[in-house]
Design an enzyme around this catalytic site. Sequence first.
Site, PDB file in Angstrom:
ATOM      1  N   TYR A  95     -19.286  17.717 -54.913  1.00 16.23           N
ATOM      2  CA  TYR A  95     -19.420  19.242 -55.590  1.00 16.23           C
ATOM      3  C   TYR A  95     -18.234  19.544 -56.253  1.00 16.23           C
ATOM      4  O   TYR A  95     -17.191  19.339 -56.006  1.00 16.23           O
ATOM      5  CB  TYR A  95     -19.756  20.104 -54.490  1.00 16.23           C
ATOM      6  CG  TYR A  95     -20.209  21.418 -54.644  1.00 16.23           C
ATOM      7  CD1 TYR A  95     -21.385  21.662 -55.040  1.00 16.23           C
ATOM      8  CD2 TYR A  95     -19.069  22.443 -54.862  1.00 16.23           C
ATOM      9  CE1 TYR A  95     -21.743  23.066 -55.502  1.00 16.23           C
ATOM     10  CE2 TYR A  95     -19.506  23.729 -55.145  1.00 16.23           C
ATOM     11  CZ  TYR A  95     -20.636  24.139 -55.651  1.00 16.23           C
ATOM     12  OH  TYR A  95     -20.922  25.349 -55.875  1.00 16.23           O
ATOM     13  N   GLN A 120     -18.271  36.105 -50.753  1.00 15.42           N
ATOM     14  CA  GLN A 120     -19.874  36.183 -51.101  1.00 15.42           C
ATOM     15  C   GLN A 120     -20.368  37.721 -50.555  1.00 15.42           C
ATOM     16  O   GLN A 120     -19.496  38.174 -49.747  1.00 15.42           O
ATOM     17  CB  GLN A 120     -20.856  35.234 -50.630  1.00 15.42           C
ATOM     18  CG  GLN A 120     -20.814  34.097 -51.804  1.00 15.42           C
ATOM     19  CD  GLN A 120     -21.844  32.946 -51.465  1.00 15.42           C
ATOM     20  OE1 GLN A 120     -22.116  32.485 -50.402  1.00 15.42           O
ATOM     21  NE2 GLN A 120     -22.521  32.736 -52.373  1.00 15.42           N
ATOM     22  N   ASP A 182     -25.231  34.714 -59.539  1.00 18.16           N
ATOM     23  CA  ASP A 182     -24.233  34.185 -60.332  1.00 18.16           C
ATOM     24  C   ASP A 182     -24.347  34.340 -61.693  1.00 18.16           C
ATOM     25  O   ASP A 182     -23.383  34.873 -62.387  1.00 18.16           O
ATOM     26  CB  ASP A 182     -24.196  32.353 -60.190  1.00 18.16           C
ATOM     27  CG  ASP A 182     -24.180  32.091 -58.628  1.00 18.16           C
ATOM     28  OD1 ASP A 182     -23.992  33.121 -57.963  1.00 18.16           O
ATOM     29  OD2 ASP A 182     -23.850  30.807 -58.326  1.00 18.16           O
ATOM     30  N   TYR A 362     -32.562  30.588 -63.049  1.00 20.17           N
ATOM     31  CA  TYR A 362     -31.632  30.911 -61.892  1.00 20.17           C
ATOM     32  C   TYR A 362     -31.969  32.487 -61.719  1.00 20.17           C
ATOM     33  O   TYR A 362     -32.837  32.930 -61.237  1.00 20.17           O
ATOM     34  CB  TYR A 362     -30.196  30.573 -62.238  1.00 20.17           C
ATOM     35  CG  TYR A 362     -29.439  30.184 -60.987  1.00 20.17           C
ATOM     36  CD1 TYR A 362     -29.958  29.394 -60.192  1.00 20.17           C
ATOM     37  CD2 TYR A 362     -27.845  30.583 -61.033  1.00 20.17           C
ATOM     38  CE1 TYR A 362     -29.131  28.991 -59.086  1.00 20.17           C
ATOM     39  CE2 TYR A 362     -27.172  30.011 -59.938  1.00 20.17           C
ATOM     40  CZ  TYR A 362     -27.734  29.379 -58.950  1.00 20.17           C
ATOM     41  OH  TYR A 362     -27.043  29.134 -58.066  1.00 20.17           O
ATOM     42  N   TRP A 363     -30.696  33.326 -61.907  1.00 23.21           N
ATOM     43  CA  TRP A 363     -30.827  34.584 -61.504  1.00 23.21           C
ATOM     44  C   TRP A 363     -31.420  35.605 -62.787  1.00 23.21           C
ATOM     45  O   TRP A 363     -31.285  36.937 -62.849  1.00 23.21           O
ATOM     46  CB  TRP A 363     -29.388  35.182 -60.950  1.00 23.21           C
ATOM     47  CG  TRP A 363     -29.092  34.753 -59.582  1.00 23.21           C
ATOM     48  CD1 TRP A 363     -28.667  33.589 -59.361  1.00 23.21           C
ATOM     49  CD2 TRP A 363     -29.803  35.358 -58.499  1.00 23.21           C
ATOM     50  NE1 TRP A 363     -28.608  33.411 -57.867  1.00 23.21           N
ATOM     51  CE2 TRP A 363     -29.392  34.518 -57.186  1.00 23.21           C
ATOM     52  CE3 TRP A 363     -30.409  36.348 -58.016  1.00 23.21           C
ATOM     53  CZ2 TRP A 363     -29.696  34.725 -56.253  1.00 23.21           C
ATOM     54  CZ3 TRP A 363     -30.859  36.721 -56.783  1.00 23.21           C
ATOM     55  CH2 TRP A 363     -30.454  35.942 -55.780  1.00 23.21           C
ATOM     56  N   GLU A 406     -35.771  26.921 -53.806  1.00 23.52           N
ATOM     57  CA  GLU A 406     -34.629  27.860 -53.853  1.00 23.52           C
ATOM     58  C   GLU A 406     -34.949  29.054 -54.480  1.00 23.52           C
ATOM     59  O   GLU A 406     -34.683  30.049 -53.975  1.00 23.52           O
ATOM     60  CB  GLU A 406     -33.543  26.931 -54.783  1.00 23.52           C
ATOM     61  CG  GLU A 406     -32.198  27.692 -54.937  1.00 23.52           C
ATOM     62  CD  GLU A 406     -31.314  26.931 -55.524  1.00 23.52           C
ATOM     63  OE1 GLU A 406     -30.037  27.673 -55.860  1.00 23.52           O
ATOM     64  OE2 GLU A 406     -31.384  25.999 -56.176  1.00 23.52           O
TER      65      GLU A 406
END
Length: 435
Positions: A95, A120, A182, A362-363, A406
């Site tokens: 990672y 976070q 993110d 994603y976002w 996800e």
Amino acid sequence: MTACLDRGPDLGTLTELDRAARRILAANWRRHATVPAARLYPHQWSWDSAFIAIGQRHLSPARAQRELEALFGAQWRDGRVPHIVFDPSVPAGAYFPGPSFWRSTAVPGTPGVPTSGIVQPPAHALAVWLTFLAGPATARARGFLPRMYPRLVAWHRYLTTRRDLTGSGLMSVVHPWESGMDNSPTWDEPLSRVVPVPSAEFTRRDLDHAVAAERPTDLDYGRYVRLARDYRDAGYADTAGGHGFTVEDPLCNALLAAGEHALASIAGEVGADPGPHRSAAARLTETLTTNLYDGFFFPRDVHTGRLLRSYTIGGLMPLVVPGLPVAGALVETALGDRFRLGAATPLPSYDLTAPGHTPGDYWRGPGWVNTSWLFWHGLRLHGHEALAGDLRGRLLDRVREAGFREYLDPLTGAGHGADRFSWTAALVLDLIRAR
């Protein structure tokens, strides 16, 4: 309901859905904590563990407690809870950015286990209290709340002191990753001022396990690396002018306010005074509404003083705050064309009417079960039981169709990102058991 374009297994009944969710949490458990997804996210993530505990509490209150205890076992002396706790048994290159990038063990006051240096959203006090309620006898026998309460107090103190970078009373995030959202379009303007690290200077591991079109660009990633590297090289010091990206975020501050309400309940259980937490919750709610609400909740760019007027899911998240004075207006916005509550499921991360809405990126458009769970929780808090029940049913239907992805296309239900995703499984377990 629209058929899913990317169907997962046939999970036609709640019993089958429940069993599948249990299997995912069991498979993703690693001795003391749960990884979000085995290949893409092979370590422990901070707010993931909060949501995982909320679901795991229904299966094993003791394991849910251990999940949160493991996370707070990596808390820094200044009170921060790092966004990643690295598992030393995972290969170093699995990672990025990994332990060798963050260099946390070289920082005074950090735990022996390697961690990241950023944080976070603070969903943890709420998770601790809900976990306690699921098994109070087990929690009391294990001394769960007496151990967690001072750590939660230190965590909130860090956020309301070290991270109040303007003196406004609100916490700031200093990296897009800290927001939990993110690559949200709302960060485009403040990020545009950040000089990216050239992509040749880092190796992304996320693209080994995910489709590039569904992840942040190399340009964005270069900016993320720049911000994280600069923060690391400054010794993770929090100073008003020391960050290239500084934003007062509605989602984080809403969870902080909701967390103070939870801390008041925890304080009552452990024999502490709940009054300071109630006062802190009231102050945060008032300041959040005064400073970040203008018909909707928008983040504020600390460097310019301007609100970042993108309609993102973060602007709906203050609904989790008990007694929020503008709760009704938020629900009306959610029912409108931008979010289409009652049709789009999960709630989209970004305005459905915006030209830049991308349902698989994603976002920047797709929906996440965790933010929809938070909105569902808020609907119930504010008495919108019918809307909450409808959202619950739609979320369970989506996961039955797509599997435990996800994130999902909010209009078609197509699954994206990692599969066998832990907080999706955990929150499904919670939704199944909702009363």
